[in-house]
Design a protein around this motif. Sequence first.
Motif, PDB file in Angstrom:
ATOM      1  N   LEU A   1    -104.752 -53.221 -28.189  1.00  0.00           N
ATOM      2  CA  LEU A   1    -103.517 -53.956 -27.884  1.00  0.00           C
ATOM      3  C   LEU A   1    -103.301 -54.062 -26.382  1.00  0.00           C
ATOM      4  O   LEU A   1    -102.778 -55.069 -25.886  1.00  0.00           O
ATOM      5  CB  LEU A   1    -102.328 -53.267 -28.557  1.00  0.00           C
ATOM      6  N   ASP A   2    -103.712 -53.027 -25.675  1.00  0.00           N
ATOM      7  CA  ASP A   2    -103.570 -53.039 -24.219  1.00  0.00           C
ATOM      8  C   ASP A   2    -104.448 -54.121 -23.588  1.00  0.00           C
ATOM      9  O   ASP A   2    -104.052 -54.807 -22.642  1.00  0.00           O
ATOM     10  CB  ASP A   2    -103.945 -51.648 -23.699  1.00  0.00           C
ATOM     11  N   ALA A   3    -105.662 -54.258 -24.128  1.00  0.00           N
ATOM     12  CA  ALA A   3    -106.616 -55.219 -23.535  1.00  0.00           C
ATOM     13  C   ALA A   3    -106.449 -56.628 -24.083  1.00  0.00           C
ATOM     14  O   ALA A   3    -106.974 -57.587 -23.497  1.00  0.00           O
ATOM     15  CB  ALA A   3    -108.035 -54.723 -23.806  1.00  0.00           C
ATOM     16  N   TYR A   4    -105.739 -56.750 -25.198  1.00  0.00           N
ATOM     17  CA  TYR A   4    -105.681 -58.022 -25.912  1.00  0.00           C
ATOM     18  C   TYR A   4    -105.289 -59.217 -25.025  1.00  0.00           C
ATOM     19  O   TYR A   4    -106.005 -60.230 -25.004  1.00  0.00           O
ATOM     20  CB  TYR A   4    -104.738 -57.907 -27.109  1.00  0.00           C
ATOM     21  N   PRO A   5    -104.164 -59.156 -24.276  1.00  0.00           N
ATOM     22  CA  PRO A   5    -103.739 -60.351 -23.534  1.00  0.00           C
ATOM     23  C   PRO A   5    -104.795 -60.843 -22.548  1.00  0.00           C
ATOM     24  O   PRO A   5    -105.088 -62.046 -22.495  1.00  0.00           O
ATOM     25  CB  PRO A   5    -102.487 -59.875 -22.789  1.00  0.00           C
ATOM     26  N   ASP A   6    -105.394 -59.913 -21.818  1.00  0.00           N
ATOM     27  CA  ASP A   6    -106.378 -60.335 -20.814  1.00  0.00           C
ATOM     28  C   ASP A   6    -107.638 -60.909 -21.460  1.00  0.00           C
ATOM     29  O   ASP A   6    -108.184 -61.922 -20.999  1.00  0.00           O
ATOM     30  CB  ASP A   6    -106.753 -59.148 -19.924  1.00  0.00           C
ATOM     31  N   VAL A   7    -108.082 -60.241 -22.504  1.00  0.00           N
ATOM     32  CA  VAL A   7    -109.310 -60.731 -23.150  1.00  0.00           C
ATOM     33  C   VAL A   7    -109.050 -62.067 -23.821  1.00  0.00           C
ATOM     34  O   VAL A   7    -109.877 -62.990 -23.762  1.00  0.00           O
ATOM     35  CB  VAL A   7    -109.841 -59.684 -24.159  1.00  0.00           C
ATOM     36  N   TYR A   8    -107.882 -62.201 -24.439  1.00  0.00           N
ATOM     37  CA  TYR A   8    -107.531 -63.473 -25.084  1.00  0.00           C
ATOM     38  C   TYR A   8    -107.541 -64.597 -24.046  1.00  0.00           C
ATOM     39  O   TYR A   8    -108.145 -65.652 -24.254  1.00  0.00           O
ATOM     40  CB  TYR A   8    -106.143 -63.347 -25.732  1.00  0.00           C
ATOM     41  N   ARG A   9    -106.899 -64.366 -22.921  1.00  0.00           N
ATOM     42  CA  ARG A   9    -106.860 -65.383 -21.860  1.00  0.00           C
ATOM     43  C   ARG A   9    -108.263 -65.632 -21.307  1.00  0.00           C
ATOM     44  O   ARG A   9    -108.606 -66.760 -20.940  1.00  0.00           O
ATOM     45  CB  ARG A   9    -105.923 -64.927 -20.748  1.00  0.00           C
ATOM     46  N   GLY A  10    -109.050 -64.578 -21.244  1.00  0.00           N
ATOM     47  CA  GLY A  10    -110.432 -64.746 -20.768  1.00  0.00           C
ATOM     48  C   GLY A  10    -111.221 -65.675 -21.682  1.00  0.00           C
ATOM     49  O   GLY A  10    -111.972 -66.541 -21.217  1.00  0.00           O
ATOM     50  N   LEU A  11    -111.043 -65.494 -22.984  1.00  0.00           N
ATOM     51  CA  LEU A  11    -111.756 -66.364 -23.928  1.00  0.00           C
ATOM     52  C   LEU A  11    -111.303 -67.806 -23.800  1.00  0.00           C
ATOM     53  O   LEU A  11    -112.107 -68.743 -23.823  1.00  0.00           O
ATOM     54  CB  LEU A  11    -111.547 -65.867 -25.363  1.00  0.00           C
ATOM     55  N   VAL A  12    -109.987 -67.972 -23.661  1.00  0.00           N
ATOM     56  CA  VAL A  12    -109.454 -69.331 -23.496  1.00  0.00           C
ATOM     57  C   VAL A  12    -109.977 -69.941 -22.200  1.00  0.00           C
ATOM     58  O   VAL A  12    -110.330 -71.129 -22.146  1.00  0.00           O
ATOM     59  CB  VAL A  12    -107.910 -69.314 -23.525  1.00  0.00           C
ATOM     60  N   ALA A  13    -110.045 -69.120 -21.145  1.00  0.00           N
ATOM     61  CA  ALA A  13    -110.560 -69.604 -19.862  1.00  0.00           C
ATOM     62  C   ALA A  13    -112.001 -70.085 -20.007  1.00  0.00           C
ATOM     63  O   ALA A  13    -112.429 -71.031 -19.335  1.00  0.00           O
ATOM     64  CB  ALA A  13    -110.485 -68.497 -18.818  1.00  0.00           C
ATOM     65  N   LEU A  14    -112.728 -69.460 -20.896  1.00  0.00           N
ATOM     66  CA  LEU A  14    -114.130 -69.849 -21.092  1.00  0.00           C
ATOM     67  C   LEU A  14    -114.284 -71.004 -22.076  1.00  0.00           C
ATOM     68  O   LEU A  14    -115.399 -71.439 -22.357  1.00  0.00           O
ATOM     69  CB  LEU A  14    -114.944 -68.645 -21.574  1.00  0.00           C
TER      70      LEU A  14
END
Lengths: 289, 161
Positions: B21-34
């Motif tokens: 849950l802590d990493a979720y927002p950044d990783v989610y945005r990272g995937l969208v960025a890609l």
Amino acid sequence: MDDKMERWTVTAFDDAAARVALPPRERWLPADRRPRSSLPTTALTFALVAVVLGVALWLVADGRIVPAAPSAKPTPSNLIRLAPGGTEAQTWGAVWSRSMGATVLRPTWLPETDLGPSYDVVTTSNGLHRYVVGYYPKIVFPAGPQPWHFLFIAEGADVLPPRLGPGDAAENVNVRGQAGQLITAPDGEVRVVWMENGLRYTIQAGSGIPGSDVLRVAESMMRVVDADGKVAVVFSEPVTVMISVLASCSASLAAFSSADPTNRHHILNRVLPTASCAALRCGLPSRMV
Amino acid sequence: METARAYSSELSETAWDEAYLDAYPDVYRGLVALGARGDEAEDALQDAFLRGLERADISRAAGWLFVVSLRRWRRRRFRERIFSPLRAVMRSEHTTEPEVRIDLFDALAGLPRRQREVLVARYVVGLSQEETAASLGIARGTVAATTTQAARALRTRLEER
């Protein structure tokens, strides 16, 4: 990377990332905590593709299937295969009785005597398709190819001839007065092939039997004339010539004996000097000449 | 014994939940960025979460989550491309276009794959150079060089727009 570039990069990505809306938090964790597998979707997809392909193939294949017209000449079910066990004469007699008029040739000389025959005849409504008579050793070798064997094959002319195998050496030979081939396989197996009586005859011999012997077997073959496997007494050409010569010479000698002395000179000089009577002439008593 | 094992398992699951849950927002945005769509990023992250339940080590959770979910998304995208006609029938409402167009991410899409991944790992997911190197399986020096090169290229692309 210098500080200015670093700052720009950090800021640019922070700004961009901030514009990405996150999904509601309750959707972050999966509802079911058991591992999911993509197998069902993949399997369903493949199954669907298989069904579509199957239907397509069925439709295409169905277009090619047409009801077969009834054969004008039904092929009789007379494929005959008999186990070995009969005598040689019985074997050839059985082949003759099933040959539908085709000329069955039986060998009268073989280099190996301890061979038992078996046969296989295939006929169609058009006539003989093929017969095969095999001579195999009565004493079976423990393993591996049986070196001493002969196969006598006759095939209809419409049957495609077997092609030469890799390494086969073919030699043109005269077989029973016909053009034929003596083919030697790399393993030493020899076969002789020739056309006669509208059929293609083949003698196939096991490795270890020289080609000259196989040719001799071919020359020894005689026509089977009855269901007992008897062969026709047909003299070969030299014997026939000799008999005709003898008959001719006998007549000439009879004429010579009964002729008056004035005609004897004519007979001696015009009739007996022929090449065919030369031997007889040489054997005439000197007083007669 | 069984109770202790169950308790230990429950504890590690809780720890993984927190890390995830802590990493979720950044990783989610990272995937969208890609280039991932929102639903794709969600699915990929949930798959990675479930994979993470089988994983004993929860250190470097963000890097691990980023790489695993990235692979999941790429695999899914690959499958969708192969079966796109069938997918179009089954799920016609989905498109491969992102919901929100962001200039930076559009420019990012023009960079080579390695540069994109390094930039996103560093500046969206927030991984350090060491973590990026470990997660992507490349040397730390390569991460530094790639970051500099990619950042310059990205800026140039944005300025040309």
